[in-house]
Write a protein that holds these residues in place. Structure first.
Motif, short mmCIF file in Angstrom:
data_model
loop_
_atom_site.label_atom_id
_atom_site.label_comp_id
_atom_site.label_asym_id
_atom_site.label_seq_id
_atom_site.Cartn_x
_atom_site.Cartn_y
_atom_site.Cartn_z
N GLY A 107 -30.00 58.26 -42.51
CA GLY A 107 -30.26 57.07 -44.29
C GLY A 107 -31.20 56.15 -43.93
N GLY A 108 -31.10 54.86 -42.80
CA GLY A 108 -31.65 54.29 -42.63
C GLY A 108 -33.09 54.98 -41.93
N ARG A 109 -33.32 55.85 -41.19
CA ARG A 109 -34.68 56.37 -40.54
C ARG A 109 -35.08 57.48 -41.89
N ILE A 148 -39.73 56.33 -45.69
CA ILE A 148 -40.58 56.33 -47.07
C ILE A 148 -41.37 55.15 -47.35
N LEU A 149 -40.87 53.80 -46.15
CA LEU A 149 -41.49 52.71 -46.31
C LEU A 149 -42.71 52.64 -45.81
N TRP A 150 -42.17 52.54 -44.73
CA TRP A 150 -43.79 53.40 -43.83
C TRP A 150 -44.70 54.18 -44.71
N ARG A 176 -38.95 46.99 -39.85
CA ARG A 176 -38.20 45.11 -39.28
C ARG A 176 -37.24 45.26 -40.66
N THR A 177 -38.12 45.78 -42.10
CA THR A 177 -37.05 45.76 -43.16
C THR A 177 -36.13 46.54 -43.42
N ALA A 178 -35.77 48.02 -42.74
CA ALA A 178 -35.09 49.40 -42.38
C ALA A 178 -33.64 48.27 -41.37
N GLY A 205 -33.42 45.10 -41.17
CA GLY A 205 -32.71 44.31 -41.79
C GLY A 205 -31.18 44.53 -42.62
N ILE A 206 -31.59 45.92 -43.33
CA ILE A 206 -30.76 46.73 -44.40
C ILE A 206 -29.09 47.12 -43.38
N GLY A 207 -29.83 47.43 -41.74
CA GLY A 207 -28.61 48.40 -40.72
C GLY A 207 -28.30 47.17 -39.81
N SER A 208 -28.67 45.74 -40.52
CA SER A 208 -28.14 44.98 -40.28
C SER A 208 -26.84 44.04 -40.75
N LEU A 209 -27.45 43.96 -42.11
CA LEU A 209 -26.53 43.67 -42.63
C LEU A 209 -25.65 44.86 -43.09
N PHE A 210 -25.81 46.17 -43.23
CA PHE A 210 -24.43 46.87 -43.09
C PHE A 210 -24.17 46.54 -41.96
N GLY A 211 -24.27 46.63 -40.91
CA GLY A 211 -23.40 46.08 -39.95
C GLY A 211 -22.28 44.85 -40.01
#
Length: 391
Positions: free
Chosen positions: A183-185, A190-192, A203-205, A207-213
């Protein structure tokens, strides 16, 4: 949890991002490896199914049947994860992305990519293929459970139902927008496409992945305080893994950008220190190791390079044998793990070093010694480039 990298050979060890692992088999040209950490997951899952889930939902079977059900459920999940990663790999191959194989480890599986996708569309379709495969597998298992209800035994039907729902759960979890999950990819693709920058999208994806972690680790702490320490520890470990994977993925994109277009000819030492195959290990230590402080030296005979010798190999020989043992007796022969061509890309060379664990590589040109590539020299360049371009 997962990311997007003959029987007599099943115990063959190989290197890589997971260290020691075992090749199991090959399917559609992709080697499937097993990291020893997956055995921990296999044992825990079999135990939890046999002593927890199946007895709780399907009563009245003997203990031996529950253990067989637990083993069948674990093997079914094993094959389901391979199917999930195989679909990633097949779509990646369609878009020309080099794939190093499929590895199963304690948090699930990973289809190891040799490079970033060539575009946002390729990443979107490759990332979506895994969850789609899990949904398909889930539907097949649940369909088989329903269609064969009158023909199969109750324990078999229970295992089919479990595999159906666990595959759907696997698809749902992987669709979370937490890079590097699928889902992050998908989010990154989409952002790409929207922003036109892989670095910014990553960097954006990430950051969201780190937050989920971090959120998963907090959930783990809450679970421990609620009296479930084992479940809490698992959530913490998954969250920690996800956070580190997200950060490492972004770091890898920065490294690839910094090394883009660079060939190792730029970094290699063209007049390396070589060692004759005929000298003793004592002479090697006194005359080369203590003098030049390298961990690996090319071994030559009559001007031709035969292989290399490392400090690790010297340590494997008892010290009292050093005066009588020759370098040529214990040196390694040339192989794809310790050699490279001067026109190879720097990022590919760095990947080879990581995969093989070699910090120095022999550079060959037309089967002749052209130089030595050192990880130290590459990292110095990388540090300067990153500080100049990404500060």
């Amino acid at each position: 949890m997962k990311q997007q990298e003959t029987t007599t050979e099943a115990k063959r060890r190989s290197g890589g991002m997971f260290g020691q692992r075992y090749r199991l088999f090959s399917v559609f040209g992709f080697n499937v490896h097993l990291d020893p950490s997956w055995l921990i997951l296999g044992v825990l899952l079999t135990w939890s199914l046999a002593r927890g889930l199946f007895p709780a939902y399907y009563e009245g079977f003997p203990d031996s049947v529950y253990w067989w059900m637990g083993l069948a459920g674990t093997l079914g999940l094993f094959l389901s994860i391979i199917f999930h990663e195989l679909c990633h790999s097949l779509v990646a191959r369609k878009f020309g992305i080099p794939m190093k194989g499929i590895t199963l480890f304690i948090f699930g599986g990973v289809a190891e990519m040799g490079d970033e996708p060539p575009g946002a569309r390729a990443e979107f379709l490759m990332s979506l293929s895994g969850p789609a495969a899990s949904v398909l597998a889930g539907a097949v298992f649940l369909g088989a459970n329903s269609a064969a209800e009158e023909f199969l035994s109750a324990p078999t039907l229970a295992v089919l139902e479990y595999l159906g729902w666990i595959n759907l759960l696997l698809a749902g979890f992987n669709l979370l927008p937490a890079f590097p999950l699928d889902g992050g990819r998908i989010l990154r693709s989409i952002l790409w496409k929207w922003r036109g920058s892989l670095g910014l999208a990553t960097r954006t994806a990430s950051g969201i992945g780190s937050l989920f972690g971090i959120l998963l680790m907090l959930l783990g702490l809450l679970t421990i305080f609620q009296g479930n320490p084992i479940g809490g520890i698992w959530w913490i470990l998954i969250g920690l893994f996800l956070k580190n994977a997200a950060e490492n993925s972004y770091r890898q994109v920065l490294i690839n950008r910094a090394l883009e277009g660079e060939k190792i000819r730029r970094f290699m030492v063209t007049e390396p220190v070589t060692v004759p195959d005929s000298i003793s290990l004592s002479e090697l230590v006194e005359g080369y190791i203590y003098r030049y402080h390298h961990k690996m030296y090319p071994v030559v005979k009559s001007g031709n390079v035969l292989g290399c010798i490392t400090i690790r190999q010297i340590k494997s020989v008892p010290k009292d044998e050093w005066p009588v043992r020759k370098v040529g007796e214990i040196s390694s022969r040339l192989s794809p793990e310790n050699t490279i061509r001067p026109d190879t890309g720097a990022a590919e060379a760095l990947s080879l070093m990581s995969r093989s664990g070699n910090s120095r590589l022999i550079v060959l040109e037309n089967d002749r010694l052209a130089g030595i590539l050192s990880l130290k020299d590459m990292l110095q360049f990388l540090s300067l480039r990153l500080s100049a371009e990404f500060r």
